[in-house]
Design an enzyme around this catalytic site. Sequence first.
Site, PDB file in Angstrom:
ATOM      1  N   GLY A 104      32.065  41.569  26.730  1.00 34.28           N
ATOM      2  CA  GLY A 104      33.395  41.126  27.113  1.00 34.28           C
ATOM      3  C   GLY A 104      33.441  40.729  28.573  1.00 34.28           C
ATOM      4  O   GLY A 104      32.570  41.098  29.368  1.00 34.28           O
ATOM      5  N   CYS A 105      34.462  39.965  28.933  1.00 36.21           N
ATOM      6  CA  CYS A 105      34.550  39.482  30.312  1.00 36.21           C
ATOM      7  C   CYS A 105      34.780  40.631  31.291  1.00 36.21           C
ATOM      8  O   CYS A 105      34.056  40.764  32.283  1.00 36.21           O
ATOM      9  CB  CYS A 105      35.634  38.417  30.441  1.00 36.21           C
ATOM     10  SG  CYS A 105      37.231  38.878  29.746  1.00 36.21           S
ATOM     11  N   TYR A 106      35.766  41.471  31.025  1.00 39.58           N
ATOM     12  CA  TYR A 106      35.993  42.611  31.915  1.00 39.58           C
ATOM     13  C   TYR A 106      34.771  43.536  31.952  1.00 39.58           C
ATOM     14  O   TYR A 106      34.321  43.909  33.038  1.00 39.58           O
ATOM     15  CB  TYR A 106      37.220  43.403  31.465  1.00 39.58           C
ATOM     16  CG  TYR A 106      38.567  42.799  31.789  1.00 39.58           C
ATOM     17  CD1 TYR A 106      38.926  42.508  33.101  1.00 39.58           C
ATOM     18  CD2 TYR A 106      39.498  42.564  30.797  1.00 39.58           C
ATOM     19  CE1 TYR A 106      40.184  41.988  33.408  1.00 39.58           C
ATOM     20  CE2 TYR A 106      40.754  42.048  31.094  1.00 39.58           C
ATOM     21  CZ  TYR A 106      41.099  41.766  32.394  1.00 39.58           C
ATOM     22  OH  TYR A 106      42.346  41.263  32.698  1.00 39.58           O
ATOM     23  N   THR A 111      31.636  43.001  31.545  1.00 39.44           N
ATOM     24  CA  THR A 111      30.523  42.462  32.329  1.00 39.44           C
ATOM     25  C   THR A 111      30.706  42.779  33.805  1.00 39.44           C
ATOM     26  O   THR A 111      29.785  43.262  34.482  1.00 39.44           O
ATOM     27  CB  THR A 111      30.426  40.927  32.129  1.00 39.44           C
ATOM     28  OG1 THR A 111      30.114  40.670  30.765  1.00 39.44           O
ATOM     29  CG2 THR A 111      29.358  40.322  33.020  1.00 39.44           C
ATOM     30  N   GLU A 153      33.722  37.567  39.062  1.00 40.29           N
ATOM     31  CA  GLU A 153      32.974  36.686  38.158  1.00 40.29           C
ATOM     32  C   GLU A 153      33.939  35.665  37.587  1.00 40.29           C
ATOM     33  O   GLU A 153      35.158  35.837  37.652  1.00 40.29           O
ATOM     34  CB  GLU A 153      32.347  37.489  37.008  1.00 40.29           C
ATOM     35  CG  GLU A 153      33.420  38.059  36.084  1.00 40.29           C
ATOM     36  CD  GLU A 153      32.902  38.686  34.800  1.00 40.29           C
ATOM     37  OE1 GLU A 153      31.777  39.186  34.778  1.00 40.29           O
ATOM     38  OE2 GLU A 153      33.686  38.696  33.828  1.00 40.29           O
TER      39      GLU A 153
END
Lengths: 336, 336, 336, 336
Positions: D145-147, D149, D308
């Site tokens: 997932g984005c968070y 990572t 990011e």
Amino acid sequence: MRIGIYGATGYTGVELIRWLRRHPQAEIVFATSRTYAGQRLSDAFAVADDLPLVDASAADPASCDVAFLCLPHGETTIRTAQEVLATGARVVDLSNDFRLRDVEHYATWFKHPHGAPELLAEAVYGLPELYREQIAKARLVANPGCYPTSVLLALLPLAEAGLLDGQVIVDAKSGVSGAGRSLSLKTHYVEANENFAPYNVGHSHRHIAEMEQELGRAAGAPLHVIFAPHLLPVSRGILSSCYVRLPRDLAPDAVRKIYTERYAQEPFVRLLAAGQLPTLAHSVHSNLCVLGLQQVDDRGNWVIMASEDNLVKGASGQAIQNMNIMFGLPETTGLQ
Amino acid sequence: MRIGIYGATGYTGVELIRWLRRHPQAEIVFATSRTYAGQRLSDAFAVADDLPLVDASAADPASCDVAFLCLPHGETTIRTAQEVLATGARVVDLSNDFRLRDVEHYATWFKHPHGAPELLAEAVYGLPELYREQIAKARLVANPGCYPTSVLLALLPLAEAGLLDGQVIVDAKSGVSGAGRSLSLKTHYVEANENFAPYNVGHSHRHIAEMEQELGRAAGAPLHVIFAPHLLPVSRGILSSCYVRLPRDLAPDAVRKIYTERYAQEPFVRLLAAGQLPTLAHSVHSNLCVLGLQQVDDRGNWVIMASEDNLVKGASGQAIQNMNIMFGLPETTGLQ
Amino acid sequence: MRIGIYGATGYTGVELIRWLRRHPQAEIVFATSRTYAGQRLSDAFAVADDLPLVDASAADPASCDVAFLCLPHGETTIRTAQEVLATGARVVDLSNDFRLRDVEHYATWFKHPHGAPELLAEAVYGLPELYREQIAKARLVANPGCYPTSVLLALLPLAEAGLLDGQVIVDAKSGVSGAGRSLSLKTHYVEANENFAPYNVGHSHRHIAEMEQELGRAAGAPLHVIFAPHLLPVSRGILSSCYVRLPRDLAPDAVRKIYTERYAQEPFVRLLAAGQLPTLAHSVHSNLCVLGLQQVDDRGNWVIMASEDNLVKGASGQAIQNMNIMFGLPETTGLQ
Amino acid sequence: MRIGIYGATGYTGVELIRWLRRHPQAEIVFATSRTYAGQRLSDAFAVADDLPLVDASAADPASCDVAFLCLPHGETTIRTAQEVLATGARVVDLSNDFRLRDVEHYATWFKHPHGAPELLAEAVYGLPELYREQIAKARLVANPGCYPTSVLLALLPLAEAGLLDGQVIVDAKSGVSGAGRSLSLKTHYVEANENFAPYNVGHSHRHIAEMEQELGRAAGAPLHVIFAPHLLPVSRGILSSCYVRLPRDLAPDAVRKIYTERYAQEPFVRLLAAGQLPTLAHSVHSNLCVLGLQQVDDRGNWVIMASEDNLVKGASGQAIQNMNIMFGLPETTGLQ
């Protein structure tokens, strides 16, 4: 190809570096900055690139094949161009010092004589869609202004076809990076955010000189440009809306055909389908100029809209396109 | 004054409530919402106002002196207007149902006959700067569109003076609240942010009908409006740039004098000094329309720019201004 | 009430004027500006207010009942406060010159001794929710910082109840107007737009001194504040997220009850319902501080969030609230 | 390498295509879209890419070497993964269907049993910095997932070193593209613009399961994550601020050394110099995760910040990084 960059820490400079880093045949041999000399690019911007920055006096123009000048308009640019050219290296200048052909035209618009008239005469106006062959042979290329690039690509097909009636109205909008990195109240976040502001409206903006010069040459007759630029609350992107009056009996398909034929081979001009008009999103972060044609009534009124990224096709991307042409590389190298 | 609001949970509805809460003589007796019926305003918006919302069927129009209709264009608006008027209450309608005077003109633009031609004939076009006296006596006021308000205030002085030459070009830009609260991809944050997009360009936007109707009446002759609206990445605000050609020998001071005289007594029209042009910041969150006049060359070309808040002078603020006039209050009550 | 404003052309100054213009009992007798002396407010901002601006040397403090100081922190503020107080007028200071009670505490945080220790001792910390009675009698009110206002209103109920365990973490976010109108690269549009940036993270931001001073007094024991402010790409608004650890066996309803009781009579503190957390939209353009309480696990961890407009409840609105209290007016006069 | 893309017209899909177009070894053999089947990518987005879009039923998974699944979480993703794997092609899944290792852990968080437990067991969690070797051999990679990572890259060095004390607080902020292209009031321009909003605060966000799973494995002991995500008014970018308590006697240099050693060979993790903290601008439009370490007091409190691009390192860029590893290409191919 060995590249020198003068004035690397403005927005056009850092954009140039970003694209050159992906270019398979480019090697940056020096990058100058007055403010950040002795530091690295990552000290000047929130980027991961640790390119060292040097004072211009420490740069050796003889070490490069081509220098990009991203300096402010004026004496420094002219002197630097002379120094670089003297070493045999070639120059792509991103200022507006070499864009006008005629010294008197220059003096009229800039209110002072040009500092190097022989270079003005030699420089090639770097719009590849118009002067590809001359650019290939040029020592000194004058990279076009951001607004003129969009307006010329929007109107050249009509000018060349002799269809413009002597006057065009250009209502243009640019993102704030077009105003540069120098601090000003107008570009202070709180003043520009949630705002939209006209500036330099009328017949005084220096970009008009370029537009009228090139449209007039293309048309074979003077063309009067009414130009109203505005500051958009976005970081990058230009949308130029050009209002023209065409012969009333010209069929819409005929207008469209003029554009499709004119730009059939152009890698960086994209014509949208009938019924579509460009937005900033069509062009930002690319080297494209995206065009849309809209007939607005049955009286011959049309609006031609052009969208481009002011930092890419309007500046650094076009500069690399010119470099590719000057050195015989495929024109799209590093630009897709 | 007892106020009823139909359609309270769109952007014009909530803006209307915000201003009415500060109005010393207004009391909101009901506010309807289809989506939020049974809830409170603070459930529909991030506001501290706990105004209860009811279904329109539960609202009693007889309980109010004036109803504001913030409903979508069409049948519901017409029916609601009829019901309210039948009780003796008066109506300010913010849709475009009653803005055109002529049933045929209406049918041409909207592609269907009007549902209540007798009301169309009775309605007063609610631009106070033009129809103050008629508004005072009106049962039904058609609040002007957001774009037309800015364009009319920009051009009426020239139209009335007979100085417009038959055609004007309006390049207009609006914040996203002008597109309403209904979800669409065009107004999805990621699509609208950092973007700028033309839409409905040409001679098809319904707001043109209002502009041509009122400018034509003022000029005593038809006026052709070329209209190109664009979506700005801001929440609120309109800037309309109107390109006109005036007689070449008309002195700049004479143009300016036409405006200063025309608007000398107008509390909500502000003319900027020579050399200044309006930005969105000049008008947002106020009921002002701010004008700037710019001669762009020596050929008679001018651009007249108007800035307003599309939700205030372009909608809810003007609606309250109309209410003040209808009920004999000082026109600026609650609007400063 | 006759009002003097020192430093009228920063963002807090112009916001103060905006609200005072709607205040039924306030009359601005002078407004000073170093940069714009001799001009009008409309020359400094895109506003319709033609308030004349004078140099501070031309302002007569004896002509006002109360002066608002919107000057930079330091010597000028202290001297101006002294001059105004000497005339018998009262002062609301918006800088951080008079917020700390103790000269040593001041010297520790500001790295130099205070220039007027007797005034430091006399000044009342202008958080109405905490010191309403003292403010009523004060000659000199130190208007709280924007961040501290939000954090104190978020945490005071817990501190007063003795429920904080010695350390809180505050992750705070502010709109760019909080950084003032002075130009800087950090607040240049292109740098702040589409960005989000921490700054002054750690235990060094001067606002920490205020928070620890007042929370410690309320708790009767020192409280350690970890504070991480960030710059949000919006013009105005603060959201402070305060992470605290409460006794594990404390029921959620008990926590909520502490807040509802503490703020039952407060006109400008709004507690959202259980399950709701505040956004910037809840508070901007109002004098509200909006709170939300969220239990985050079953271990006693909670986050208390506070939203306010940094220019209103965080500065100029609160300054007017203080003025209302000082002069015996209803506290909400001109603030709704 | 022949690539298939399922779900090409969400934001992660179009971002994937943008990067794959520059990848020297990738060829897109099909791209599916339910909404835009039969049209081209340029019909779905303002891009110049005319990639044809087909319905998933018309895509032949056997024609590709690897398929990227950019589909919504749930049954469709699981079924598609099964179909693709059955042909011998490999899969990189960008949903959260295969990120948890344990069927019971999955059932707890998602409130229903997993539809293909054998695939859950086989899937490799695609964080290259942690599982590079396993990814190289995997048939099915679960792209993080984005968070998670950002949080994992921020905290793994401390977890692996056994320095975390059982609880971390993560205050995270994401651009709106993280919420996808489905329309919602929360992501409507006027609601998200000039706003900042917490959502799903507490211990309920599904991304917590990933974070706790991987941090716990790295630490060899359970770790409790308090997670507060917020919506930022930008299109792309995540900044995660992770508050941790380290042993009080641990020297700052020692903390820094843990990170420099851990990430010495990582091409896409960049550690800023002491005193610097990341902003969104450090990472957007790149595949970098940029870290900053800040001691906030002398009690052992630190904040570790990670920036990011949620669409690149947080989704599509990382997916390509995984693909490069799976197929033995240099890991940075097409990502610089």
